[in-house]
Design a protein around this motif. Structure first.
Motif, short mmCIF file in Angstrom:
data_model
loop_
_atom_site.label_atom_id
_atom_site.label_comp_id
_atom_site.label_asym_id
_atom_site.label_seq_id
_atom_site.Cartn_x
_atom_site.Cartn_y
_atom_site.Cartn_z
N ILE A 121 0.85 -1.19 0.00
CA ILE A 121 0.00 0.00 0.00
C ILE A 121 0.88 1.24 0.00
O ILE A 121 1.70 1.44 0.90
CB ILE A 121 -0.93 0.04 1.23
CG1 ILE A 121 -1.83 -1.19 1.25
CG2 ILE A 121 -1.77 1.32 1.22
CD1 ILE A 121 -2.74 -1.26 2.46
N ALA A 122 0.71 2.05 -1.02
CA ALA A 122 1.34 3.37 -1.05
C ALA A 122 0.24 4.38 -0.77
O ALA A 122 -0.91 4.19 -1.16
CB ALA A 122 1.95 3.64 -2.42
N TYR A 123 0.59 5.43 -0.06
CA TYR A 123 -0.41 6.46 0.19
C TYR A 123 0.27 7.82 0.18
O TYR A 123 1.45 7.95 0.46
CB TYR A 123 -1.15 6.22 1.50
CG TYR A 123 -0.29 6.23 2.74
CD1 TYR A 123 -0.17 7.36 3.53
CD2 TYR A 123 0.41 5.09 3.11
CE1 TYR A 123 0.62 7.36 4.66
CE2 TYR A 123 1.20 5.08 4.24
CZ TYR A 123 1.30 6.22 5.01
OH TYR A 123 2.10 6.21 6.13
N THR A 124 -0.51 8.80 -0.20
CA THR A 124 -0.02 10.17 -0.18
C THR A 124 -1.08 11.03 0.49
O THR A 124 -2.28 10.83 0.30
CB THR A 124 0.31 10.69 -1.60
OG1 THR A 124 0.88 12.00 -1.51
CG2 THR A 124 -0.89 10.73 -2.50
N ILE A 125 -0.61 11.94 1.30
CA ILE A 125 -1.50 12.84 2.02
C ILE A 125 -1.40 14.20 1.36
O ILE A 125 -0.33 14.79 1.28
CB ILE A 125 -1.10 12.93 3.51
CG1 ILE A 125 -1.16 11.53 4.13
CG2 ILE A 125 -2.01 13.90 4.25
CD1 ILE A 125 -0.54 11.42 5.49
N ARG A 126 -2.51 14.66 0.87
CA ARG A 126 -2.59 15.96 0.21
C ARG A 126 -3.36 16.93 1.10
O ARG A 126 -3.92 16.55 2.13
CB ARG A 126 -3.29 15.82 -1.14
CG ARG A 126 -2.63 14.79 -2.05
CD ARG A 126 -1.86 15.46 -3.14
NE ARG A 126 -1.07 14.54 -3.92
CZ ARG A 126 -1.33 14.20 -5.17
NH1 ARG A 126 -2.40 14.66 -5.77
NH2 ARG A 126 -0.51 13.39 -5.82
N ARG A 127 -3.42 18.17 0.69
CA ARG A 127 -4.11 19.20 1.46
C ARG A 127 -5.55 18.80 1.77
O ARG A 127 -6.03 18.98 2.88
CB ARG A 127 -4.07 20.53 0.72
CG ARG A 127 -4.73 21.67 1.46
CD ARG A 127 -4.62 22.98 0.71
NE ARG A 127 -3.25 23.33 0.40
CZ ARG A 127 -2.42 23.99 1.23
NH1 ARG A 127 -2.84 24.33 2.41
NH2 ARG A 127 -1.21 24.28 0.86
N ASP A 128 -6.24 18.23 0.79
CA ASP A 128 -7.65 17.90 1.00
C ASP A 128 -8.01 16.49 0.57
O ASP A 128 -9.15 16.19 0.22
CB ASP A 128 -8.55 18.91 0.28
CG ASP A 128 -8.28 18.96 -1.21
OD1 ASP A 128 -7.34 18.27 -1.68
OD2 ASP A 128 -9.00 19.66 -1.92
N ALA A 129 -7.02 15.59 0.59
CA ALA A 129 -7.29 14.21 0.19
C ALA A 129 -6.18 13.29 0.69
O ALA A 129 -5.06 13.73 0.94
CB ALA A 129 -7.37 14.11 -1.33
#
Length: 117
Positions: free
Chosen positions: A61-69
């Motif tokens: 699992i790769a994940y990225t945290i963005r400003r609104d997602a």
């Protein structure tokens, strides 16, 4: 993670050198089989990325945290173990919505109890 440090120590062993006790411990063997392997990349500048499983009966699992997602990439090999990336993705989505509801409910409670000017 810690697995990288232990791998580095194991790779420092010379041929024929006896392994330290930690590398003979059954707990080490069990903890070296990564059924869930994750990687995080938080940048607004990456549009395409991924991560893969590291064992045949595991998920990557790769994940990225963005400003609104929060965006996830979930991978699993085609297998006979019953793993299913779509199902895991649905469970992660459900958990994320549940966490969002808890946070929003708490924010509403705080706003309602805040002093009025």
């Amino acid at each position: 993670g810690v697995d990288r440090h232990l791998l580095g120590l194991r790779l420092l062993l010379r041929p024929g050198e006896e392994k330290p006790a930690i590398f003979k411990d059954p707990a080490y063997a069990a903890s070296s089989h990564w059924n869930l392997s994750t990687s995080q990349l938080s940048s607004e500048h990456f549009e395409g990325w991924g991560f893969s499983e590291v064992v045949p009966d595991g998920y990557g699992i790769a994940y990225t945290i963005r400003r609104d997602a929060i965006i996830f990439h979930i991978a699993a090999m085609i297998n006979d173990f019953g793993l299913n990336s779509d199902h895991l993705g649905q469970y992660i989505k459900e958990a994320a919505f549940e966490m969002r509801a808890v946070v929003l409910t708490e924010k509403l409670k705080q706003a309602a109890s805040a002093p009025k000017l």
